[in-house]
Design an enzyme around this catalytic site. Structure first.
Site, PDB file in Angstrom:
ATOM      1  N   SER A   1       0.845  -1.188   0.000  1.00 29.79           N
ATOM      2  CA  SER A   1       0.000   0.000   0.000  1.00 29.79           C
ATOM      3  C   SER A   1       0.881   1.239   0.000  1.00 29.79           C
ATOM      4  CB  SER A   1      -0.906   0.000   1.231  1.00 29.79           C
ATOM      5  OG  SER A   1      -0.119   0.164   2.406  1.00 29.79           O
ATOM      6  N   ASP A  51      -1.359  -1.681  -3.808  1.00 30.13           N
ATOM      7  CA  ASP A  51      -2.750  -1.627  -3.342  1.00 30.13           C
ATOM      8  C   ASP A  51      -3.351  -0.236  -3.575  1.00 30.13           C
ATOM      9  OD1 ASP A  51      -5.001  -2.764  -2.257  1.00 30.13           O
ATOM     10  OD2 ASP A  51      -4.265  -2.845  -0.204  1.00 30.13           O
ATOM     11  N   HIS A  52      -4.549  -0.028  -3.055  1.00 29.58           N
ATOM     12  CA  HIS A  52      -5.349   1.183  -3.235  1.00 29.58           C
ATOM     13  C   HIS A  52      -4.542   2.456  -3.517  1.00 29.58           C
ATOM     14  CE1 HIS A  52      -9.148  -0.610  -1.781  1.00 29.58           C
ATOM     15  NE2 HIS A  52      -8.348  -1.345  -1.034  1.00 29.58           N
ATOM     16  N   ASP A 107      -7.588   3.301  -7.385  1.00 32.75           N
ATOM     17  CA  ASP A 107      -8.858   3.273  -6.665  1.00 32.75           C
ATOM     18  C   ASP A 107      -9.472   4.670  -6.656  1.00 32.75           C
ATOM     19  OD1 ASP A 107     -11.014   3.049  -5.016  1.00 32.75           O
ATOM     20  OD2 ASP A 107      -9.895   2.458  -3.228  1.00 32.75           O
ATOM     21  N   GLU A 158     -11.319  -0.042  -8.893  1.00 30.44           N
ATOM     22  CA  GLU A 158     -12.432  -0.272  -7.964  1.00 30.44           C
ATOM     23  C   GLU A 158     -13.610   0.599  -8.339  1.00 30.44           C
ATOM     24  OE1 GLU A 158     -13.456  -0.413  -3.161  1.00 30.44           O
ATOM     25  OE2 GLU A 158     -11.390  -0.437  -3.866  1.00 30.44           O
ATOM     26  N   GLU A 181      -8.857   2.031   5.967  1.00 27.79           N
ATOM     27  CA  GLU A 181      -7.598   1.333   5.726  1.00 27.79           C
ATOM     28  C   GLU A 181      -6.585   2.314   5.172  1.00 27.79           C
ATOM     29  OE1 GLU A 181      -6.472  -2.923   4.051  1.00 27.79           O
ATOM     30  OE2 GLU A 181      -7.038  -1.609   2.422  1.00 27.79           O
ATOM     31  N   HIS A 204     -13.539  -2.799   4.965  1.00 29.56           N
ATOM     32  CA  HIS A 204     -12.195  -3.065   5.480  1.00 29.56           C
ATOM     33  C   HIS A 204     -12.242  -3.250   6.990  1.00 29.56           C
ATOM     34  CE1 HIS A 204     -10.470  -0.923   1.754  1.00 29.56           C
ATOM     35  NE2 HIS A 204     -10.143  -2.193   1.677  1.00 29.56           N
ATOM     36  N   GLY A 205     -11.363  -4.111   7.488  1.00 34.18           N
ATOM     37  CA  GLY A 205     -11.295  -4.350   8.924  1.00 34.18           C
ATOM     38  C   GLY A 205     -12.053  -5.606   9.295  1.00 34.18           C
ATOM     39  N   HIS A 252     -12.382  -7.201  -2.046  1.00 29.16           N
ATOM     40  CA  HIS A 252     -11.707  -6.376  -1.048  1.00 29.16           C
ATOM     41  C   HIS A 252     -12.436  -6.497   0.285  1.00 29.16           C
ATOM     42  CE1 HIS A 252      -9.000  -3.455  -3.415  1.00 29.16           C
ATOM     43  NE2 HIS A 252      -9.206  -4.547  -4.143  1.00 29.16           N
ATOM     44  N   GLY A 253     -11.739  -6.110   1.366  1.00 32.18           N
ATOM     45  CA  GLY A 253     -12.351  -6.194   2.687  1.00 32.18           C
ATOM     46  C   GLY A 253     -12.642  -7.628   3.069  1.00 32.18           C
ATOM     47  N   GLY A 254     -11.682  -8.524   2.800  1.00 34.87           N
ATOM     48  CA  GLY A 254     -11.915  -9.953   3.008  1.00 34.87           C
ATOM     49  C   GLY A 254     -11.742 -10.436   4.436  1.00 34.87           C
ATOM     50  N   SER A 255     -11.022  -9.685   5.266  1.00 33.49           N
ATOM     51  CA  SER A 255     -10.762 -10.140   6.631  1.00 33.49           C
ATOM     52  C   SER A 255     -12.063 -10.277   7.413  1.00 33.49           C
ATOM     53  CB  SER A 255      -9.829  -9.162   7.356  1.00 33.49           C
ATOM     54  OG  SER A 255      -8.531  -9.197   6.815  1.00 33.49           O
ATOM     55  N   ASN A 272      -8.167  -9.822  -1.037  1.00 37.99           N
ATOM     56  CA  ASN A 272      -7.231  -9.081  -0.192  1.00 37.99           C
ATOM     57  C   ASN A 272      -7.332  -9.529   1.258  1.00 37.99           C
ATOM     58  OD1 ASN A 272      -6.721  -7.630  -2.515  1.00 37.99           O
ATOM     59  ND2 ASN A 272      -6.959  -5.634  -1.555  1.00 37.99           N
TER      60      ASN A 272
END
Length: 359
Positions: free
Chosen positions: A62, A109-110, A144, A174, A182, A226-227, A265-268, A287
């Site tokens: 990033s 990244d972004h 992005d 995106e 993030e 995200h997060g 995106h925002g996979g966590s 991601n």
């Protein structure tokens, strides 16, 4: 076997090899985890996991991670630390990746509108590297502009894809905002409707970009954040991705059931069933960042708590007041513990995304 048709089977891959790998992923319904790396230590943790699980991997930096690679003491008012750190990280990854005997996609990244000087600086280096080596330094970049008007987003992305195309460099874009926060981009207060991309937008992007180059992917919003959040707080609708694919296929007359390369995106913190459904609809990249940051911490945290009485001073511990503690406080010891726990979490992702044993 994912590497069967690749011209370069280990180390950083570029151009047609990236396209072939993503096509294979779409065909076999697996997604390659994109791991945010900020240091040689996090690079090693990710590469070890992919090697041990016999899987390809995407390593990405990033803007903030790139600056960290350069050093927090370097000024970054004009993105100079982020440019220098990304380039340094790229050369490190290129030099060490072949030692792990797996294909690696080197990505950034972004990149929001305010960060475009960072992307410009990296692409300057890509073009310089390409003149010397016949390929760009980075396999791919992400632009992005999802916070901007749709037309500006598409046309600006097209401009950068035109620059990348002669190098056969991949570009990810995106559309539809990823919520949460993030790396300094805060979308915690956006309207929930903005988190869901419309199929007409996906088609418009596909039509515009495919006329320039086949080397692109789309991170479409389907409720992503995200997060890590409590279960139920984030409403993902991966079934929307299938509708996007069907719409593009209908509009273009494509023979492919899934003509678009999609990114998650925002996979966590997402459920495994959500990953699986998204991948079935043509997601070829997921991601992972927040989960891995925490995983890296846990190894170091647990080591410090366990060895507390051995790291309070350089000499003296429960075994004797004159006993040296160097073997306990040596950074190679406790940093390694973070690498182990991060690597284990990457391996978990490789299994969840069906990437393990694809080599």
């Amino acid at each position: 076997m994912a590497t069967k048709n690749l011209s370069r089977k280990t180390g950083v891959i570029v151009g047609d090899d990236v396209l072939k790998l993503f096509n294979y992923a779409k065909e076999k319904e697996f997604a390659i985890p994109a791991i945010n790396v900020t240091s040689s230590s996090t690079v090693v943790a990710a590469l070890e996991a992919a090697r041990d699980k016999k899987a390809p991997i995407i390593l990405q930096m990033s803007q903030g991670g790139s600056a960290y690679f350069a050093g927090k003491g370097v000024a970054n008012d004009k993105q100079q630390a982020s440019v220098a750190g990304a380039i340094a990280g790229a050369h490190y990854i290129r030099s060490i990746a072949p030692s792990y005997d797996i294909p690696v996609i080197l990505h950034t990244d972004h990149c929001a509108k305010k960060l475009l000087p960072w992307l410009d600086g990296m692409m300057d280096e890509d073009e310089k590297y390409s003149k010397e080596h016949g390929e760009p330094l980075f396999s791919s970049h992400m632009i992005d502009l999802s916070e901007e008007e749709v037309d500006f987003n598409i046309q600006t992305t097209a401009k950068y894809l035109k620059r990348a195309a002669p190098m056969k460099q991949w570009l990810e874009m995106e559309i539809g905002i990823t919520g949460g926060e993030e790396d300094g981009v805060n979308n915690e207060d956006v309207d929930n409707n903005s988190l869901y991309t419309q199929p007409e937008d996906i088609y418009n992007i596909y039509k515009t970009l495919s006329a320039i180059s086949p080397y692109f992917s789309i991170a479409a919003g389907f409720g992503n954040v995200h997060g890590v959040y409590k279960p139920g707080n984030v409403k993902l609708h991966p079934e929307l991705l299938g509708k996007h694919q069907a719409f593009v296929k209908e509009q273009t007359g494509s023979k492919e059931e899934k003509p678009v390369f999609l990114v998650f995106h925002g996979g966590s913190g997402s459920a495994k069933s959500e990953y699986k459904e998204a991948i079935s609809h043509g997601v070829i990249k997921v991601n992972l960042d927040t989960d891995l940051q925490y995983a890296y911490l846990t190894g170091i945290r647990d080591y410090v708590l366990k060895k507390k009485d051995y790291i309070m001073s350089s000499v003296g511990n429960p075994e004797g007041e004159d006993k040296p503690n160097k073997k306990f406080f040596d950074p190679r010891v406790w940093v390694r513990e973070g690498e182990k726990t991060m690597s284990a979490r990457v391996q978990e992702g490789l299994v969840d995304f069906n990437t393990a044993n694809q080599l």
